[in-house]
Design a protein around this motif. Structure first.
Motif, PDB file in Angstrom:
ATOM      1  N   TRP A 186       0.785  -1.250  -0.037  1.00 52.55           N
ATOM      2  CA  TRP A 186      -0.095  -0.168  -0.068  1.00 52.55           C
ATOM      3  C   TRP A 186       0.788   1.255  -0.100  1.00 52.55           C
ATOM      4  CZ3 TRP A 186      -4.600   0.025  -1.550  1.00 52.55           C
ATOM      5  CH2 TRP A 186      -5.470  -0.916  -1.343  1.00 52.55           C
ATOM      6  N   GLU A 187       1.992   1.385   0.716  1.00 49.70           N
ATOM      7  CA  GLU A 187       2.894   2.369   0.592  1.00 49.70           C
ATOM      8  C   GLU A 187       3.543   2.547  -0.739  1.00 49.70           C
ATOM      9  OE1 GLU A 187       6.944   4.011   2.810  1.00 49.70           O
ATOM     10  OE2 GLU A 187       6.384   1.901   3.046  1.00 49.70           O
ATOM     11  N   ALA A 188       3.693   1.628  -1.607  1.00 53.97           N
ATOM     12  CA  ALA A 188       4.136   1.732  -2.740  1.00 53.97           C
ATOM     13  C   ALA A 188       3.261   2.291  -3.792  1.00 53.97           C
ATOM     14  CB  ALA A 188       4.539   0.257  -3.618  1.00 53.97           C
ATOM     15  N   ILE A 189       1.962   1.908  -3.603  1.00 49.39           N
ATOM     16  CA  ILE A 189       0.852   2.524  -4.304  1.00 49.39           C
ATOM     17  C   ILE A 189       0.700   3.970  -3.965  1.00 49.39           C
ATOM     18  CG2 ILE A 189      -1.669   2.827  -4.408  1.00 49.39           C
ATOM     19  CD1 ILE A 189      -1.668  -0.349  -4.058  1.00 49.39           C
ATOM     20  N   ASP A 190       0.742   4.371  -2.762  1.00 48.12           N
ATOM     21  CA  ASP A 190       0.717   5.913  -2.240  1.00 48.12           C
ATOM     22  C   ASP A 190       1.863   6.674  -2.788  1.00 48.12           C
ATOM     23  OD1 ASP A 190      -1.670   5.388  -0.740  1.00 48.12           O
ATOM     24  OD2 ASP A 190      -0.422   5.158   1.059  1.00 48.12           O
ATOM     25  N   SER A 217      -3.390  11.929  -5.743  1.00 45.37           N
ATOM     26  CA  SER A 217      -4.141  11.248  -4.686  1.00 45.37           C
ATOM     27  C   SER A 217      -4.266  10.032  -5.011  1.00 45.37           C
ATOM     28  CB  SER A 217      -5.311  11.961  -4.251  1.00 45.37           C
ATOM     29  OG  SER A 217      -6.151  11.927  -5.188  1.00 45.37           O
ATOM     30  N   PRO A 218      -4.423   9.011  -3.968  1.00 42.06           N
ATOM     31  CA  PRO A 218      -4.732   7.640  -4.261  1.00 42.06           C
ATOM     32  C   PRO A 218      -5.989   7.538  -5.052  1.00 42.06           C
ATOM     33  CG  PRO A 218      -3.814   7.811  -2.286  1.00 42.06           C
ATOM     34  CD  PRO A 218      -4.070   9.087  -2.523  1.00 42.06           C
ATOM     35  N   THR A 221     -12.395   4.614  -5.244  1.00 37.84           N
ATOM     36  CA  THR A 221     -12.278   4.393  -3.873  1.00 37.84           C
ATOM     37  C   THR A 221     -11.474   3.309  -4.014  1.00 37.84           C
ATOM     38  OG1 THR A 221     -14.404   2.972  -4.071  1.00 37.84           O
ATOM     39  CG2 THR A 221     -14.516   5.480  -3.401  1.00 37.84           C
ATOM     40  N   THR A 222     -10.964   2.577  -4.892  1.00 39.72           N
ATOM     41  CA  THR A 222     -10.222   1.437  -5.077  1.00 39.72           C
ATOM     42  C   THR A 222      -9.062   1.500  -3.952  1.00 39.72           C
ATOM     43  OG1 THR A 222     -10.586   1.090  -7.222  1.00 39.72           O
ATOM     44  CG2 THR A 222      -8.763  -0.154  -6.239  1.00 39.72           C
ATOM     45  N   PHE A 223      -8.315   2.744  -3.854  1.00 38.29           N
ATOM     46  CA  PHE A 223      -7.174   2.744  -2.907  1.00 38.29           C
ATOM     47  C   PHE A 223      -7.407   3.396  -1.706  1.00 38.29           C
ATOM     48  CE2 PHE A 223      -5.123   2.212  -7.133  1.00 38.29           C
ATOM     49  CZ  PHE A 223      -5.084   0.991  -7.381  1.00 38.29           C
ATOM     50  N   ASN A 224      -8.549   3.760  -1.468  1.00 35.53           N
ATOM     51  CA  ASN A 224      -9.047   4.697  -0.108  1.00 35.53           C
ATOM     52  C   ASN A 224      -8.480   3.639   1.223  1.00 35.53           C
ATOM     53  OD1 ASN A 224     -10.450   6.480  -1.600  1.00 35.53           O
ATOM     54  ND2 ASN A 224     -12.285   5.881  -0.706  1.00 35.53           N
ATOM     55  N   SER A 253      -5.507  -4.413 -10.482  1.00 38.35           N
ATOM     56  CA  SER A 253      -5.557  -3.101 -10.295  1.00 38.35           C
ATOM     57  C   SER A 253      -4.095  -2.497 -10.339  1.00 38.35           C
ATOM     58  CB  SER A 253      -6.163  -2.744  -8.716  1.00 38.35           C
ATOM     59  OG  SER A 253      -5.543  -3.253  -7.841  1.00 38.35           O
ATOM     60  N   ILE A 254      -2.969  -3.414  -9.626  1.00 35.50           N
ATOM     61  CA  ILE A 254      -1.674  -3.002  -9.825  1.00 35.50           C
ATOM     62  C   ILE A 254      -1.085  -2.793 -11.253  1.00 35.50           C
ATOM     63  CG2 ILE A 254       0.654  -3.690  -9.221  1.00 35.50           C
ATOM     64  CD1 ILE A 254      -0.399  -4.757  -6.689  1.00 35.50           C
TER      65      ILE A 254
END
Length: 210
Positions: A8-12, A21-22, A34-37, A55-56
């Motif tokens: 999740w940190e890598a996505i952020d 923003s995510p 909202t996928t990465f909320n 998604s990735i």
């Protein structure tokens, strides 16, 4: 082995690196916003939820990122160093959003730094769009990059700061007779005009993540 937090940190980080923003990263990738909320990262009982490989794959394709670079902080602009841009706050349609608190400051203290691959504009600053007040041009979660030193022309989308520290996003209509006239970004907001003496600066929006 990668942990739940690292993924999740890598996505952020990928979102921030691209000035998003995510939720903005999700939209750009064709995913539900909202996928990465953060609320989606754990189940109600506290169990960790992982993003899907699909998604990735989509966010890597949307940002032209190689999988080997996904978990690194290396620059992704064809080897060129990215421009570090202060993310300074929130952007709204009306003149009622924030004060700088200092006559010497361009804008408030940055909340974080985002990377921007285009180095033609320096200095460059960023504002996050909040709410729906700037539709149809900008949506919630979009990031506006503004260049105080860029030339502005009638019809340009700009951020304008008044001497009373009010700040807003407008469309420059004209500059004549010592007056700045602006179109509203959202048709529900009125057009406005100000004496030049009441305008501290006008900065052109050179890019927006959408």
């Amino acid at each position: 082995m990668l942990s739940h937090d690292q993924v999740w940190e890598a996505i952020d980080k990928l979102a921030a690196h691209n000035g998003l923003s995510p939720s903005g990263l999700a939209r750009r990738s064709g995913l539900d916003p909202t996928t990465f909320n953060k609320s989606k990262r754990h189940a109600p009982d506290g169990r960790p939820r992982w993003p899907s490989t699909e998604s990735i794959s989509k966010i890597l394709r949307a940002t032209s990122t190689q999988i080997q670079d996904f978990f690194t902080s290396s620059d992704r602009a064809g080897g060129a160093k990215a421009l570090a841009v202060p993310l300074l706050g929130e952007a709204h349609a009306g003149f009622d959003m924030m004060s700088s608190g200092s006559d010497a400051a361009l804008l408030p203290k940055p909340s974080r730094i985002v990377n921007f691959p285009d180095q033609r504009y320096d200095p460059l600053y960023a504002l996050t769009v909040v709410g729906e007040s700037m539709q149809p041009l900008y949506r919630d979660g979009d990031v506006l990059f503004i260049a105080p030193n860029a030339d502005t022309e009638d019809g340009d989308r700009v951020v304008v700061k008044l001497t009373n520290n009010d700040l807003a996003v407008k469309i420059l209509r004209s500059r004549a007779g010592g007056t700045f006239a602006f179109h509203a970004v959202n048709p529900e907001h009125p057009d406005v005009a100000f004496d030049a003496a009441d305008v501290e600066w006008v900065a052109r929006i050179v890019y927006a993540t959408q």
